[in-house]
Design an enzyme around this catalytic site. Structure first.
Site, PDB file in Angstrom:
ATOM      1  N   LYS A 127      13.908  47.126  30.421  1.00 42.87           N
ATOM      2  CA  LYS A 127      13.361  46.958  31.778  1.00 42.87           C
ATOM      3  C   LYS A 127      12.000  47.650  31.895  1.00 42.87           C
ATOM      4  O   LYS A 127      11.026  47.046  32.317  1.00 42.87           O
ATOM      5  CB  LYS A 127      14.314  47.556  32.805  1.00 42.87           C
ATOM      6  CG  LYS A 127      13.722  47.771  34.194  1.00 42.87           C
ATOM      7  CD  LYS A 127      14.707  48.276  35.208  1.00 42.87           C
ATOM      8  CE  LYS A 127      14.766  49.762  35.308  1.00 42.87           C
ATOM      9  NZ  LYS A 127      13.702  50.415  36.092  1.00 42.87           N
ATOM     10  N   ASN A 128      11.929  48.921  31.510  1.00 38.15           N
ATOM     11  CA  ASN A 128      10.721  49.699  31.803  1.00 38.15           C
ATOM     12  C   ASN A 128       9.551  49.367  30.888  1.00 38.15           C
ATOM     13  O   ASN A 128       8.427  49.779  31.153  1.00 38.15           O
ATOM     14  CB  ASN A 128      11.046  51.191  31.794  1.00 38.15           C
ATOM     15  CG  ASN A 128      11.947  51.544  32.975  1.00 38.15           C
ATOM     16  OD1 ASN A 128      12.061  50.755  33.924  1.00 38.15           O
ATOM     17  ND2 ASN A 128      12.609  52.678  32.920  1.00 38.15           N
TER      18      ASN A 128
ATOM     19  N   ASP B 141      17.035  59.063  32.431  1.00 43.40           N
ATOM     20  CA  ASP B 141      17.707  57.833  32.887  1.00 43.40           C
ATOM     21  C   ASP B 141      19.100  57.677  32.291  1.00 43.40           C
ATOM     22  O   ASP B 141      19.782  56.697  32.566  1.00 43.40           O
ATOM     23  CB  ASP B 141      16.854  56.603  32.559  1.00 43.40           C
ATOM     24  CG  ASP B 141      15.563  56.610  33.353  1.00 43.40           C
ATOM     25  OD1 ASP B 141      14.623  55.886  32.966  1.00 43.40           O
ATOM     26  OD2 ASP B 141      15.479  57.359  34.342  1.00 43.40           O
TER      27      ASP B 141
ATOM     28  N   ARG C 234      19.439  45.692  39.361  1.00 41.68           N
ATOM     29  CA  ARG C 234      18.005  45.907  39.160  1.00 41.68           C
ATOM     30  C   ARG C 234      17.703  46.121  37.679  1.00 41.68           C
ATOM     31  O   ARG C 234      16.636  45.788  37.208  1.00 41.68           O
ATOM     32  CB  ARG C 234      17.526  47.152  39.930  1.00 41.68           C
ATOM     33  CG  ARG C 234      17.421  46.969  41.411  1.00 41.68           C
ATOM     34  CD  ARG C 234      16.688  48.136  42.015  1.00 41.68           C
ATOM     35  NE  ARG C 234      15.436  48.385  41.298  1.00 41.68           N
ATOM     36  CZ  ARG C 234      14.736  49.520  41.441  1.00 41.68           C
ATOM     37  NH1 ARG C 234      15.181  50.471  42.219  1.00 41.68           N
ATOM     38  NH2 ARG C 234      13.612  49.687  40.797  1.00 41.68           N
TER      39      ARG C 234
ATOM     40  N   ARG D  25       8.227  61.123  44.870  1.00 37.41           N
ATOM     41  CA  ARG D  25       7.712  60.359  43.729  1.00 37.41           C
ATOM     42  C   ARG D  25       6.213  60.155  43.941  1.00 37.41           C
ATOM     43  O   ARG D  25       5.747  59.112  44.327  1.00 37.41           O
ATOM     44  CB  ARG D  25       8.476  59.049  43.585  1.00 37.41           C
ATOM     45  CG  ARG D  25       9.943  59.298  43.255  1.00 37.41           C
ATOM     46  CD  ARG D  25      10.703  58.061  42.880  1.00 37.41           C
ATOM     47  NE  ARG D  25      10.378  57.639  41.526  1.00 37.41           N
ATOM     48  CZ  ARG D  25      11.032  56.633  40.900  1.00 37.41           C
ATOM     49  NH1 ARG D  25      11.960  55.962  41.553  1.00 37.41           N
ATOM     50  NH2 ARG D  25      10.721  56.272  39.677  1.00 37.41           N
TER      51      ARG D  25
ATOM     52  N   CYS E  67      13.890  53.947  43.191  1.00 38.97           N
ATOM     53  CA  CYS E  67      15.066  54.810  43.419  1.00 38.97           C
ATOM     54  C   CYS E  67      14.604  56.119  44.062  1.00 38.97           C
ATOM     55  O   CYS E  67      13.545  56.632  43.784  1.00 38.97           O
ATOM     56  CB  CYS E  67      15.752  55.136  42.097  1.00 38.97           C
ATOM     57  SG  CYS E  67      16.378  53.676  41.286  1.00 38.97           S
TER      58      CYS E  67
HETATM   59  C1  EPZ Z   1       9.471  55.891  34.951  1.00 37.19           C
HETATM   60  O1  EPZ Z   1       9.268  56.263  36.301  1.00 37.19           O
HETATM   61  C2  EPZ Z   1      10.741  55.060  34.941  1.00 37.19           C
HETATM   62  N1  EPZ Z   1      10.547  53.880  35.792  1.00 37.19           N
HETATM   63  C3  EPZ Z   1      11.916  55.882  35.473  1.00 37.19           C
HETATM   64  O2  EPZ Z   1      13.086  55.102  35.264  1.00 37.19           O
HETATM   65  C4  EPZ Z   1      12.053  57.158  34.641  1.00 37.19           C
HETATM   66  O3  EPZ Z   1      13.046  57.984  35.225  1.00 37.19           O
HETATM   67  C5  EPZ Z   1      10.736  57.915  34.574  1.00 37.19           C
HETATM   68  O4  EPZ Z   1       9.680  57.043  34.111  1.00 37.19           O
HETATM   69  C6  EPZ Z   1      10.803  59.107  33.626  1.00 37.19           C
HETATM   70  O5  EPZ Z   1      11.127  58.659  32.333  1.00 37.19           O
HETATM   71  C7  EPZ Z   1       9.827  52.844  35.289  1.00 37.19           C
HETATM   72  O6  EPZ Z   1       9.349  52.880  34.161  1.00 37.19           O
HETATM   73  C8  EPZ Z   1       9.667  51.666  36.194  1.00 37.19           C
HETATM   74  P1  EPZ Z   1       7.057  59.516  35.823  1.00 37.19           P
HETATM   75  P2  EPZ Z   1       7.858  56.942  36.739  1.00 37.19           P
HETATM   76  O7  EPZ Z   1       5.740  59.172  36.398  1.00 37.19           O
HETATM   77  O8  EPZ Z   1       6.783  56.381  35.924  1.00 37.19           O
HETATM   78  C9  EPZ Z   1       6.137  63.362  38.414  1.00 37.19           C
HETATM   79  C10 EPZ Z   1      14.988  53.861  35.795  1.00 37.19           C
HETATM   80  O9  EPZ Z   1      16.121  54.276  36.075  1.00 37.19           O
HETATM   81  N2  EPZ Z   1       4.898  62.664  38.753  1.00 37.19           N
HETATM   82  O10 EPZ Z   1       7.206  59.688  34.328  1.00 37.19           O
HETATM   83  O11 EPZ Z   1       7.783  56.882  38.205  1.00 37.19           O
HETATM   84  C11 EPZ Z   1       7.349  62.705  39.023  1.00 37.19           C
HETATM   85  O12 EPZ Z   1       7.569  63.175  40.342  1.00 37.19           O
HETATM   86  C12 EPZ Z   1      13.787  54.564  36.389  1.00 37.19           C
HETATM   87  O13 EPZ Z   1      14.727  52.945  35.013  1.00 37.19           O
HETATM   88  C13 EPZ Z   1       3.907  63.355  39.442  1.00 37.19           C
HETATM   89  O14 EPZ Z   1       4.071  64.525  39.767  1.00 37.19           O
HETATM   90  O15 EPZ Z   1       8.141  58.454  36.293  1.00 37.19           O
HETATM   91  C14 EPZ Z   1       8.443  63.121  38.090  1.00 37.19           C
HETATM   92  O16 EPZ Z   1       8.886  64.432  38.431  1.00 37.19           O
HETATM   93  C15 EPZ Z   1      14.189  55.642  37.384  1.00 37.19           C
HETATM   94  N3  EPZ Z   1       2.758  62.711  39.760  1.00 37.19           N
HETATM   95  C16 EPZ Z   1       7.754  63.185  36.733  1.00 37.19           C
HETATM   96  O17 EPZ Z   1       6.354  63.274  36.997  1.00 37.19           O
HETATM   97  C17 EPZ Z   1       2.529  61.399  39.412  1.00 37.19           C
HETATM   98  O18 EPZ Z   1       1.443  60.868  39.710  1.00 37.19           O
HETATM   99  C18 EPZ Z   1       7.985  61.968  35.852  1.00 37.19           C
HETATM  100  O19 EPZ Z   1       7.583  60.829  36.582  1.00 37.19           O
HETATM  101  C19 EPZ Z   1       3.543  60.715  38.709  1.00 37.19           C
HETATM  102  C20 EPZ Z   1       4.715  61.368  38.385  1.00 37.19           C
END
Ligand code: EPZ
Length: 429
Positions: free
Chosen positions: A22-23, A306, A398, A122, A117
């Site tokens: 998916k991702n 995840d 999803r 976020r 989610c």
């Molecule tokens: C991706 O989300 C995945 N979603 C998530 O999977 C997954 O949990 C996550 O990566 C971590 O591996 C998709 O790929 C669509 P991040 P993303 O930016 O990109 C902080 C699932 O179940 N952060 O790596 O949104 C954030 O708050 C989903 O498939 C900032 O602070 O995750 C978090 O604590 C759920 N500022 C951490 O970084 C930003 O600008 C990781 O977030 C961006 C993120």
């Protein structure tokens, strides 16, 4: 409302085929906005996040043809920037990739702030930091994000304050056609980041270092069409590995890349599970009682966040006290209340869950509060004798391609039912 009804306590036996990731699929599909020509994307999972993404691209003018169950051709020659359907972009977080893709191609972007989610704040500050480092002006106002780079995007030096999958992928999109070299430091190393980089390189981009924490992107004038197959979904594979163990069964999990699952396999082996790896398959066999372990979720190659709700179910079945620390998200234990309804003994203190092994969980009616929490409830229901009803199936759809069919094929007594709103589903005793 759709529900999943499980008559649990049966060991899963047999083999299951893993679908495309998916991702990775979501990043690759939005990346087609940067490409002049037709892309044929193979091994797409049949999940609602992919269909929503295809719908967003179609509504914005892309020509999309379904070639077979998992293959689509996409040509985004015609693309109307102002047509991004707010009601769809709000449905999922990955819609923020529209911003990087539109900036990369049109030097301007406008989109609703992403949904997704809910497990804590976020933010998208790292995305904004990266776009600004490439010369874009970014404004977030009233639930929308507007980005503008009148004289185009220029290669920038980006240092992420914390590793972000989404921000790293968004920079690959924006920088692929920028003027000059962009360097991303503290980049996310997840396999799906590598997959998006490989797709862009197959279209003529010049990206090096994906999979390490320093990625270099030398911008190119244009990107041409290509045929590309999405990698297998390591999170789906981990989910089935855990389901096999939770039910005391044995599963051969096909179409995987074992290396992507190293941290999960290592933890399961520490719990006493037998894991055998063959080229693109993993055989998982439950043994007697499970040992307790300590787990800390981290960015790749650490234990994936995840898979956190799913492994928590196993910790409930293990012998002794386990510690589960959520190292990525601020609030990803909201599902614990649902597990408690099934007899789990878990204490949550901030980002740490202290899980007392209770041996077995008891069947109950529980709610899927998000995608991975929802599938954890299914695993809990598969392990518990009696009838478990999981409500909120739309979350599970999803991210999981035909999970009920795949589980049924390996011996689960499971079905999806539709209950008219307001009507209660009575469990037959
Ligand atoms: C991706 O989300 C995945 N979603 C998530 O999977 C997954 O949990 C996550 O990566 C971590 O591996 C998709 O790929 C669509 P991040 P993303 O930016 O990109 C902080 C699932 O179940 N952060 O790596 O949104 C954030 O708050 C989903 O498939 C900032 O602070 O995750 C978090 O604590 C759920 N500022 C951490 O970084 C930003 O600008 C990781 O977030 C961006 C993120």
């Amino acid at each position: 409302m759709e529900k999943i009804v499980i008559n649990g306590g049966k060991p899963l036996m047999g083999s299951v085929e893993i679908s495309g990731m998916k991702n990775a699929a979501l990043g690759v599909l939005f990346a087609t906005v940067l490409v002049e020509g037709t892309c044929v994307i193979e091994n797409l999972p049949d999940i609602s996040d992919v269909s929503v993404t295809l719908e967003i691209l179609r509504e914005m003018g892309a020509e999309i043809r379904r070639l077979d169950a998992t293959t689509y051709s996409i040509n985004t020659k015609r693309f109307d920037l102002g047509a991004s359907p707010m009601e769809l972009t709000r449905k999922m977080r990955a819609s923020y990739y529209l911003i990087g893709a539109e900036l990369g191609r049109f030097h301007q972007a406008s989109s609703g702030l992403p949904g997704g989610c809910d497990f804590g704040v976020r933010p998208i500050d790292q995305h904004i930091k990266g776009f600004e480092a490439m010369g874009a002006k970014v404004l977030v106002d009233g639930g929308r994000i507007e980005a503008d780079a009148k004289s185009g995007l220029f290669g920038g030096q980006i240092y992420f304050d914390n590793t972000s999958v989404g921000a790293t992928i968004n920079m690959l999109l924006a920088a692929s056609r920028a003027k000059g070299m962009t360097v991303i430091e503290n980049a996310a190393k997840e396999p799906h980041v590598v997959d998006v980089a490989n797709f862009l390189n197959a279209c003529g981009a010049r990206i090096s270092g994906a999979g390490t924490d320093v990625i270099k992107i030398r911008g190119v004038e244009r990107l041409h069409g290509c045929t590309y197959a999405i990698i297998p979904d390591m999170i789906e594979a981990a989910t089935f590995m855990i389901a096999a163990v939770a039910t005391g069964g044995t599963l051969r999990i096909r179409n995987v890349i074992p290396k992507h699952l190293e941290s999960v396999s290592a933890k399961l082996e520490e719990m006493g599970v037998s894991i055998e790896e063959e080229d693109e398959e993993i055989i998982v066999s439950a043994q007697e009682r499970l040992n307790r372990v300590h787990i800390r979720t981290m960015p790749y190659p650490g234990f994936p966040t995840d898979v956190q709700p799913q492994i928590c179910v196993l910790l409930c079945l293990a012998r002794g006290t386990s510690i589960l620390y959520e190292g990525v998200w601020d609030n990803r234990f909201r599902y614990v209340d649902e597990l408690r309804r099934m007899g789990a003994d878990i204490k949550v203190e901030g980002k740490t869950a202290i899980v007392e092994g209770v041996g077995n969980l008891s069947a109950a009616t529980v709610h899927a509060i998000d995608l991975r929490a929802g599938v954890a409830m299914v695993i809990a229901g598969l392990s518990a004798k009696g009838t478990t009803v999981v409500e909120g199936v739309q979350y599970i759809q999803r991210g999981y391609d035909n999970i009920v069919g795949k589980l049924k094929a390996v011996g689960a007594d499971i079905k999806k039912i539709t209950v008219p709103d307001g009507q209660k589903y009575e469990i037959a005793n």
